[in-house]
Design an enzyme around this catalytic site. Structure first.
Site, mmCIF file in Angstrom:
data_model
loop_
_atom_site.group_PDB
_atom_site.id
_atom_site.type_symbol
_atom_site.label_atom_id
_atom_site.label_comp_id
_atom_site.label_asym_id
_atom_site.label_seq_id
_atom_site.Cartn_x
_atom_site.Cartn_y
_atom_site.Cartn_z
ATOM 1 N N ASP A 27 -9.756 0.066 4.384
ATOM 2 C CA ASP A 27 -9.341 0.690 5.652
ATOM 3 C C ASP A 27 -10.349 1.746 6.073
ATOM 4 O O ASP A 27 -9.988 2.848 6.449
ATOM 5 C CB ASP A 27 -7.943 1.296 5.509
ATOM 6 C CG ASP A 27 -7.315 1.588 6.881
ATOM 7 O OD1 ASP A 27 -7.813 1.040 7.889
ATOM 8 O OD2 ASP A 27 -6.362 2.366 6.945
ATOM 9 N N LYS A 60 -0.336 15.182 1.304
ATOM 10 C CA LYS A 60 0.158 13.970 1.962
ATOM 11 C C LYS A 60 1.439 13.537 1.293
ATOM 12 O O LYS A 60 1.514 13.442 0.073
ATOM 13 C CB LYS A 60 -0.888 12.853 1.872
ATOM 14 C CG LYS A 60 -1.925 12.990 2.933
ATOM 15 C CD LYS A 60 -2.582 11.682 3.242
ATOM 16 C CE LYS A 60 -3.327 11.801 4.573
ATOM 17 N NZ LYS A 60 -4.048 10.598 4.907
ATOM 18 N N PRO A 97 0.825 -1.193 0.000
ATOM 19 C CA PRO A 97 0.000 0.000 0.000
ATOM 20 C C PRO A 97 0.866 1.253 0.000
ATOM 21 O O PRO A 97 2.039 1.188 0.318
ATOM 22 C CB PRO A 97 -0.762 -0.110 1.309
ATOM 23 C CG PRO A 97 0.147 -0.872 2.200
ATOM 24 C CD PRO A 97 0.962 -1.778 1.323
#
Ligand SMILES: *[C@@H]1O[C@H](CO)[C@@H](O)[C@H](O)[C@H]1NC(C)=O
Ligand SMILES: *[C@@H]1O[C@H](CO)[C@@H](O)[C@H](O)[C@H]1NC(C)=O
Ligand SMILES: *[C@@H]1O[C@H](CO)[C@@H](O)[C@H](O)[C@H]1NC(C)=O
Ligand SMILES: *[C@@H]1O[C@H](CO)[C@@H](O)[C@H](O)[C@H]1NC(C)=O
Ligand SMILES: *[C@@H]1O[C@H](CO)[C@@H](O)[C@H](O)[C@H]1NC(C)=O
Ligand SMILES: *[C@@H]1O[C@H](CO)[C@@H](O)[C@H](O)[C@H]1NC(C)=O
Ligand SMILES: *[C@@H]1O[C@H](CO)[C@@H](O)[C@H](O)[C@H]1NC(C)=O
Ligand SMILES: *[C@@H]1O[C@H](CO)[C@@H](O)[C@H](O)[C@H]1NC(C)=O
Length: 786
Positions: A594, A497, A477
């Site tokens: 998630d 990010k 990931p």
């Protein structure tokens, strides 16, 4: 003295000629008319009709006989119904009921008792108590009725201020309206037994002063109350009754407690020399006695200017308001508690010399020591503070507080030690003061080598599998390294990010994935605005979400209050729609893998947006299920088939969604959930309550006033359908969206998955020799042995 001065009586009720028949009793044949009185056997008290102050109204009452003062009345019968002439009479009926009648025989007052005795007499006792009893039976236990059970504004020696817990009889003082009018005024002085006994002064429904809890020698916050030569006092607290009372040491030195018309409680003591009632004690004393002046976690110190401050390790919630002496929002922790890890993560600091907080949200166990008390409090994450309940003989008993600490003040004498829960980091920066700190250190010494061993073992296993499985890299990931905010040229705020450099994903794959995510357009998904790749540096640029993530609201005691049920339900529905889009409506079939509260971001209007597709997997059109060597996700949200077998499908997202719904409803985390009755996590707890028809007990207390019970209960039901053990039983997101719309009847849920052992993960994985993962709240990556 204010109260005394206010009572200037111009016309004394002594001016009316009083004729006593010399007896202390009346019976059913001879009523007591206005102008006649009866006197207690020792001559201390007298019963008859009187007029208070400047009033010409007539009231039946009891007053001190031997001394002469305008403040002598201790009890009034017809408080609300005065008689406008001297035609009143007091009668004892054949059944023993007392009535006051006016000139036309109208009943203006009645003792209203439901029982009866044969041959009743009403007798005025030397204590000032008017009792109704059988003429041949003077056993106090058999009194049919007594004025001591129905106090007016005065507490006499031998009276009880408090409750009979069996019959529910509550004895409390009510002020007169004015010194001329004994009708019930605005103030009450009563014993509140909730949590732990304390006495409170109320103005209407509003508490204006609290004595603080009883601590064996005194009430924690009543400074003047101490052993003396005039009276003894105490609190009785047992299965049958809880009350405060006092007795005279020398019965000819009169002392009594009076609640004045202006809301001041005074202890008056008769001074023979001056012939006046002296004010011996008066409550409230000062500004710091104003109930809860400094609000939650504040502490009042009368020597400071301004008087309000925050308890050490706490800071004003709104510093600017606080500077302007607006304390209405109180204080908050300097370092927030980590709720997921409270049993190990927190400690207690000692705050000496305090008036103990209001005890209505507390619990009590008299047989525990301070060390036991510490342990019990540490184990219950909502326990905020503890203290000895009895300060005598070095201290004993245990008081535990839940929720905010209210009405604390600094005392210069007779203050108590209060132990308040603070984050562990606050303890290390201070000398540990808790009585059990030594034991705690012992535990850490033992635990550290074990922990290190486990970590080493885990690392070894991880390395082994990592080497073995390296070829299957495309499953890696995206790893976040950190998030920052920036501003684009046009002034639009963005969130950036940065991806971990160690992420071994190939450049092309990264680009593909980003492009794929960028194509997703839905109002409940966070929008990816772009990406930036330079050398090893990879960054993603998202739209900025001013309200941060859902977990910062629902798991935060104060912020959660701003999320009422309509907002929460909107978040549930929006998240469901976003997920449905990922699963079905987008051209790609995407499984998020998630989904959790931390990945639901909230825009300015609290609309939910699903974020972090870093672990998402896209599928070709027909593919619905896949198997992975790497389990990525977050403890507490992972479905059993995924966590154990690495099998994931849209139904594993549905499971995570179900957990999320239960968390939103309850305000509690699935992982780290603790209940003293069982070992289940939040899912298990919800399941038990649901089966027993008590699902409403799951609801966040902040929502308890909301009038949407039906919708909340339906959400719990849907949440339980989503977390069922078997993926086939779980509804698809399209069904969930329909169920949330209230359109269909709901099937009965079967047993949920992962609800029993809280330590399930470590047990499962260590037994099958897999990686032991860290137990915190961040997303984890786990290697699977196959
Ligand atoms: C009531 O009291 C009066 C006077 O004290 C007495 O003469 C009378 O006998 C009493 N009546 C009863 C029923 O006891
Ligand atoms: C007392 O009240 C009654 C009824 O309200 C009234 O008829 C009477 O005149 C009043 N008497 C006095 C002296 O005020
Ligand atoms: C006596 O009391 C009754 C009932 O309270 C009332 O209706 C009546 O007016 C009163 N009579 C007088 C003279 O006050
Ligand atoms: C007696 O009962 C009546 C009617 O229920 C009520 O209005 C009155 O306040 C009661 N009196 C006392 C002294 O409790
Ligand atoms: C009680 O007080 C009275 C009045 O002050 C006094 O005369 C008497 O001696 C006292 N009695 C005792 C036992 O102290
Ligand atoms: C007690 O807890 C309830 C619910 O959390 C809260 O509303 C109330 O203000 C608390 N009371 C005190 C005195 O702390
Ligand atoms: C108080 O603590 C003791 C010792 O732990 C326990 O046995 C007792 O049940 C507790 N009492 C209550 C009322 O919780
Ligand atoms: C903590 O204690 C409170 C009050 O006794 C109780 O209601 C609550 O269930 C306890 N919580 C846990 C997790 O044991």
């Amino acid at each position: 003295m204010k109260g005394v001065n206010a009572l200037v009586f111009l016309v004394s009720w002594f001016s009316v000629l009083m004729m006593s028949n010399g007896a202390d009793t009346i019976n059913s044949t001879v009523p007591l008319a206005d102008g006649k009185t009866i006197i207690s056997s020792g001559g201390t008290f007298e019963l008859g009709f009187f007029s208070p102050g400047t009033s010409t109204n007539r009231y039946l009452g009891i007053w001190y006989k031997k001394i002469s003062s305008d403040l002598n009345v201790v009890w009034v019968a017809n408080r609300e119904a005065p008689i406008n002439d001297t035609s009143g009479v007091l009668k004892v009926s054949e059944e023993g009921i007392l009535t006051v009648l006016n000139g036309t025989n109208g009943v203006v007052w009645s003792s209203n008792s439901s029982s009866s005795v044969p041959n009743p007499v009403a007798q005025l006792l030397e204590s000032g108590n008017l009792v109704v009893r059988n003429s041949n039976d003077d056993n106090p236990d058999n009194y049919m009725w007594q004025t001591f059970d129905y106090p007016s504004h005065t507490l006499l020696p031998g009276m009880k201020l408090g409750r009979n817990l069996v019959t529910g009889l509550d004895r409390y003082l009510t002020s007169w309206k004015t010194s001329d009018d004994p009708a019930r005024g605005a103030y009450k002085y009563l014993l509140d037994p909730r949590g732990y006994p304390q006495i409170v002064l109320m103005n209407g429904d509003k508490e204006i002063y609290g004595t603080g809890p009883w601590t064996g020698l005194r009430f924690s916050g009543s400074q003047g109350l101490k052993p003396n030569s005039i009276y003894t006092y105490g609190l009785v607290y047992n299965q049958v009754e809880v009350y405060y009372g006092f007795q005279l040491i020398n019965s000819s030195v009169y002392s009594r407690l009076v609640l004045n018309p202006d809301g001041v409680v005074q202890r008056l003591t008769w001074n023979y020399r001056t012939g006046e009632w002296n004010v011996y004690l008066s409550m409230p004393v000062d500004n710091c006695d104003i109930y809860g002046l400094c609000q939650g976690f504040g502490s009042c110190n009368i020597g400071n200017s301004p008087v309000c401050g925050c308890l050490d390790k706490f800071v004003p919630k709104y510093p600017r308001d606080w500077e302007n002496a607006d304390w209405s929002n109180g204080c908050v922790r300097e370092t927030p508690l980590v709720t997921s890890d409270c049993q190990r993560g927190d400690g207690f600091l000692k705050y000496p010399g305090k008036k103990l907080p209001d005890t209505r949200n507390s619990s009590y166990n008299g047989s525990l020591t301070l060390d036991d008390c510490h342990k019990v409090c540490l184990e219950n994450c909502s326990c905020m503070a503890y203290a000895n309940s009895d300060s005598r003989n070095g201290g004993s008993g245990c008081l535990l507080w839940f929720g905010e600490l209210f009405d604390v003040r600094d005392l210069t004498e007779n203050g108590q030690d209060l132990y308040i829960r603070v984050a562990a980091s606050e303890i290390s920066s201070t000398t540990p003061q808790s009585g059990t700190s030594k034991k705690k250190r012992g535990k850490i010494v033992v635990a550290l080598p074990i922990l290190a061993g486990i970590l080493l073992l885990g690392l070894g296993v991880a390395l082994y599998f990592w080497k073995k499985k390296k070829p299957r890299q495309q499953e890696e990931p995206l790893k976040w390294e950190g998030e920052q905010n920036g501003m684009l040229d046009e002034g639009r705020e963005i969130a950036i990010k940065r991806l971990s450099k160690s992420s071994s994903q190939g450049l092309d794959e990264f680009k593909n994935e980003v492009i794929c995510i960028a194509k997703l357009q839905h109002r409940n998904l966070v929008k990816l605005l772009g990406c930036c790749i330079e050398g090893e540096e990879k960054m993603l640029v998202y739209e900025y979400m001013p309200n941060n993530s859902l977990d910062s609201f629902i798991f935060d005691k104060t912020r959660s209050r701003s999320l009422d049920w309509p907002k929460r339900f909107n978040i549930i529905k929006g998240t469901a729609r976003g997920l449905l889009y990922l699963h079905q409506d987008s051209r790609l079939r995407i499984i998020h893998r998630d989904l959790k509260a931390a990945n639901i971001l909230l825009d300015i209007d609290m609309n939910p947006k699903i974020s972090d597709f870093g672990m998402a997997r896209s599928f070709g059109g027909n593919e619905t299920e896949a198997n992975t060597q790497r389990v990525v996700g977050t403890y507490g949200y992972m479905s059993p088939e995924y966590a154990i077998d690495g099998l994931f499908s849209v139904k594993s997202d549905v499971f995570s969604f179900g957990v999320l719904v239960l968390e939103i409803v309850s305000g509690k985390k699935n992982r780290g959930f603790f209940h003293e009755d069982h070992q289940h996590n939040l899912i298990g707890h919800a399941w038990i309550l649901f089966k027993e028809g008590r699902a409403s007990e799951l609801i966040d207390t902040d929502l308890s006033n909301s009038c949407y019970l039906f919708e909340v209960l339906r959400s719990i039901h849907i949440g339980l359908l989503c977390v069922q053990q078997s993926p086939e039983d779980r509804p698809s997101m399209s069904s969930v969206v329909m169920m949330l719309g209230g359109e269909s009847t709901l099937p009965q849920p079967k047993e949920p998955g992962f609800f029993t052992k809280r330590n399930m993960f470590s047990e499962e994985f260590s037994s099958s020799n897999q990686t032991l993962a860290s137990a915190n709240e961040i997303s984890i990556t786990m290697l699977q042995a196959r």
